[in-house]
Design a protein around this motif. Structure first.
Motif, PDB file in Angstrom:
ATOM      1  N   ASP A  95      31.747   0.815  26.282  1.00  0.00           N
ATOM      2  CA  ASP A  95      31.253   0.146  24.782  1.00  0.00           C
ATOM      3  C   ASP A  95      32.025  -0.745  24.598  1.00  0.00           C
ATOM      4  N   ARG A  96      33.696  -1.395  25.587  1.00  0.00           N
ATOM      5  CA  ARG A  96      34.505  -2.126  25.347  1.00  0.00           C
ATOM      6  C   ARG A  96      33.862  -3.040  25.193  1.00  0.00           C
ATOM      7  N   ALA A  97      33.385  -3.173  27.057  1.00  0.00           N
ATOM      8  CA  ALA A  97      32.641  -4.299  27.543  1.00  0.00           C
ATOM      9  C   ALA A  97      31.595  -4.464  26.555  1.00  0.00           C
ATOM     10  N   MET A  98      30.249  -4.097  26.031  1.00  0.00           N
ATOM     11  CA  MET A  98      29.685  -4.688  24.903  1.00  0.00           C
ATOM     12  C   MET A  98      30.622  -5.249  23.945  1.00  0.00           C
ATOM     13  N   ALA A  99      31.427  -4.639  22.931  1.00  0.00           N
ATOM     14  CA  ALA A  99      31.752  -5.280  22.148  1.00  0.00           C
ATOM     15  C   ALA A  99      31.984  -6.318  22.218  1.00  0.00           C
ATOM     16  N   ARG A 100      32.641  -6.906  23.567  1.00  0.00           N
ATOM     17  CA  ARG A 100      33.304  -8.198  24.600  1.00  0.00           C
ATOM     18  C   ARG A 100      32.288  -9.046  23.927  1.00  0.00           C
ATOM     19  N   PHE A 101      31.346  -8.675  25.189  1.00  0.00           N
ATOM     20  CA  PHE A 101      29.867  -9.646  24.880  1.00  0.00           C
ATOM     21  C   PHE A 101      29.105  -9.901  23.623  1.00  0.00           C
ATOM     22  N   TRP A 102      29.359  -8.597  22.398  1.00  0.00           N
ATOM     23  CA  TRP A 102      28.698  -9.071  21.106  1.00  0.00           C
ATOM     24  C   TRP A 102      29.545  -9.396  20.709  1.00  0.00           C
ATOM     25  N   ALA A 103      31.310 -10.193  20.473  1.00  0.00           N
ATOM     26  CA  ALA A 103      31.857 -11.285  19.890  1.00  0.00           C
ATOM     27  C   ALA A 103      31.919 -12.649  20.815  1.00  0.00           C
ATOM     28  N   ALA A 104      31.589 -12.420  22.799  1.00  0.00           N
ATOM     29  CA  ALA A 104      31.527 -13.903  22.507  1.00  0.00           C
ATOM     30  C   ALA A 104      30.103 -14.412  22.504  1.00  0.00           C
ATOM     31  N   TYR A 105      29.154 -13.879  22.203  1.00  0.00           N
ATOM     32  CA  TYR A 105      28.204 -14.356  21.396  1.00  0.00           C
ATOM     33  C   TYR A 105      28.184 -14.600  19.847  1.00  0.00           C
ATOM     34  N   ILE A 106      28.482 -14.094  19.260  1.00  0.00           N
ATOM     35  CA  ILE A 106      29.238 -13.740  17.950  1.00  0.00           C
ATOM     36  C   ILE A 106      29.570 -15.498  17.857  1.00  0.00           C
ATOM     37  N   ASP A 107      30.630 -15.752  18.748  1.00  0.00           N
ATOM     38  CA  ASP A 107      31.352 -17.750  18.884  1.00  0.00           C
ATOM     39  C   ASP A 107      30.480 -18.269  19.777  1.00  0.00           C
ATOM     40  N   ASP A 108      29.306 -18.026  20.843  1.00  0.00           N
ATOM     41  CA  ASP A 108      28.612 -18.781  21.001  1.00  0.00           C
ATOM     42  C   ASP A 108      27.287 -19.184  20.327  1.00  0.00           C
ATOM     43  N   LYS A 109      26.515 -18.745  19.673  1.00  0.00           N
ATOM     44  CA  LYS A 109      25.291 -18.554  19.448  1.00  0.00           C
ATOM     45  C   LYS A 109      25.345 -18.151  17.360  1.00  0.00           C
ATOM     46  N   LEU A 110      26.467 -18.121  16.903  1.00  0.00           N
ATOM     47  CA  LEU A 110      26.490 -17.731  15.679  1.00  0.00           C
ATOM     48  C   LEU A 110      27.336 -19.438  14.853  1.00  0.00           C
ATOM     49  N   LEU A 111      28.593 -18.911  15.691  1.00  0.00           N
ATOM     50  CA  LEU A 111      29.244 -20.654  14.857  1.00  0.00           C
ATOM     51  C   LEU A 111      28.566 -21.488  15.935  1.00  0.00           C
ATOM     52  N   GLY A 112      27.964 -21.748  16.872  1.00  0.00           N
ATOM     53  CA  GLY A 112      27.220 -23.232  16.854  1.00  0.00           C
ATOM     54  C   GLY A 112      26.129 -23.144  16.049  1.00  0.00           C
ATOM     55  N   SER A 113      25.507 -22.800  15.402  1.00  0.00           N
ATOM     56  CA  SER A 113      24.110 -22.554  14.366  1.00  0.00           C
ATOM     57  C   SER A 113      24.775 -23.115  12.886  1.00  0.00           C
ATOM     58  N   PHE A 114      26.072 -22.323  12.938  1.00  0.00           N
ATOM     59  CA  PHE A 114      27.238 -22.818  11.539  1.00  0.00           C
ATOM     60  C   PHE A 114      27.654 -24.448  11.573  1.00  0.00           C
ATOM     61  N   LEU A 115      27.887 -24.884  12.710  1.00  0.00           N
ATOM     62  CA  LEU A 115      28.964 -25.541  12.843  1.00  0.00           C
ATOM     63  C   LEU A 115      27.429 -26.904  12.053  1.00  0.00           C
ATOM     64  N   MET A 116      26.236 -26.959  13.054  1.00  0.00           N
ATOM     65  CA  MET A 116      25.321 -27.806  12.550  1.00  0.00           C
ATOM     66  C   MET A 116      24.289 -27.746  11.926  1.00  0.00           C
ATOM     67  N   ILE A 117      24.851 -26.522  10.744  1.00  0.00           N
ATOM     68  CA  ILE A 117      24.059 -26.827   9.222  1.00  0.00           C
ATOM     69  C   ILE A 117      25.688 -27.493   8.476  1.00  0.00           C
ATOM     70  N   SER A 118      26.844 -26.705   8.686  1.00  0.00           N
ATOM     71  CA  SER A 118      28.006 -27.876   7.667  1.00  0.00           C
ATOM     72  C   SER A 118      28.233 -29.127   8.354  1.00  0.00           C
ATOM     73  N   MET A 119      27.887 -29.425   9.773  1.00  0.00           N
ATOM     74  CA  MET A 119      28.512 -30.601  10.176  1.00  0.00           C
ATOM     75  C   MET A 119      27.502 -31.951  10.296  1.00  0.00           C
ATOM     76  N   GLY A 120      25.934 -31.385  10.539  1.00  0.00           N
ATOM     77  CA  GLY A 120      25.554 -32.156  11.040  1.00  0.00           C
ATOM     78  C   GLY A 120      25.234 -33.891  10.261  1.00  0.00           C
ATOM     79  N   ASN A 121      24.644 -34.017  11.522  1.00  0.00           N
ATOM     80  CA  ASN A 121      24.347 -35.498  10.865  1.00  0.00           C
ATOM     81  C   ASN A 121      23.591 -36.526  10.066  1.00  0.00           C
ATOM     82  N   SER A 122      22.331 -35.038  10.538  1.00  0.00           N
ATOM     83  CA  SER A 122      20.705 -35.522   9.740  1.00  0.00           C
ATOM     84  C   SER A 122      20.555 -34.276   9.398  1.00  0.00           C
ATOM     85  N   ASP A 123      19.077 -34.304   8.736  1.00  0.00           N
ATOM     86  CA  ASP A 123      18.858 -33.469   8.103  1.00  0.00           C
ATOM     87  C   ASP A 123      17.856 -32.409   9.168  1.00  0.00           C
ATOM     88  N   GLU A 124      17.225 -32.860  10.584  1.00  0.00           N
ATOM     89  CA  GLU A 124      16.646 -32.986  11.619  1.00  0.00           C
ATOM     90  C   GLU A 124      17.808 -31.275  12.290  1.00  0.00           C
TER      91      GLU A 124
END
Length: 225
Positions: A95-124
């Motif tokens: 369960d600890r390993a799974m918690a760390r996995f999902w934490a890493a997923y959040i930083d990889d996928k969710l953070l990346g997408s939030f940065l694109m939305i808030s700091m993207g250089n184009s509408d696309e």
């Protein structure tokens, strides 16, 4: 907290990574000194405490610095366990390993997408960020279903490690909702996450350290100017 312990957190109020550390400290009920950093004129204490990365957050425990947000949260749980506040990481190794996995997923996928939305250089680019954000939310919906086993949080009945990691992005989710007119955690598509967002944000330990949304809006406009 153990007698004689001294905790100091170096941070910046608008950082989701600093917020994670503050959430962990708040949910564990730990007393600490908070030092707000001017990121354009970093203090000698910050540069001395984190000479490699030179960034916040930094937790200083009895004079010893601990850097990087997820490491800080895990460190607090290792040091204080269930003796001060709830344990954040599960006791079971899998369960600890799974918690760390999902934490890493959040930083990889969710953070990346939030940065694109808030700091993207184009509408696309911003539209692609929205697509990636919704896709990540759908996967996290299934993760929440699996981890919570029908209870309110990733940690079960109480807030756990993944809740703290995702909780750092709560203000950013609200900020993006306001700026785009969409819902990052939509009740129709991701009902568990939508309920999680409302429930987590209503907890006293979370409300005590959450930044003001209007201040976040002003910060976002200033960065885009």
């Amino acid at each position: 907290m153990a007698g004689g312990d001294e905790l100091t957190l170096l941070g910046f109020w608008g950082s989701p990574f600093v917020l994670r550390a503050r959430l962990a400290l708040s949910f564990k009920g730990l007393s600490y000194q908070y030092v707000e950093e001017d990121l354009k004129n970093k203090s000698e204490l910050l540069l001395k405490s984190n000479p490699v990365l030179k960034k916040v957050p930094v937790l200083i425990h009895n004079g010893k610095p601990i850097c990087e947000t997820q490491i800080i949260v895990q460190y607090l749980d290792d040091v204080y366990g269930a003796t001060t506040g709830p344990s954040l990481l599960p006791a079971d190794p899998y369960d600890r390993a799974m918690a760390r996995f999902w934490a890493a997923y959040i930083d990889d996928k969710l953070l990346g997408s939030f940065l694109m939305i808030s700091m993207g250089n184009s509408d696309e680019e911003r539209e692609e960020g929205m697509k990636q954000s919704f896709a990540a939310a759908e996967i996290l919906e299934e993760a929440l279903k699996e981890c919570s086993k029908g209870r309110p949080f990733f940690g079960g009945d109480g807030v756990g490690y993944v809740d703290i990691v995702l909780g750092g992005f709560v203000p950013w989710a609200h900020l993006i909702d306001r700026s785009t007119g969409s819902k990052q955690f939509d009740a129709g598509k991701t009902p568990l996450l939508a309920a999680w967002l409302e429930h987590f944000g209503s907890l006293d330990a979370a409300k005590a350290v959450m930044p003001d949304l209007e201040r976040m809006v002003a910060l976002s406009k200033m960065r885009q100017a």
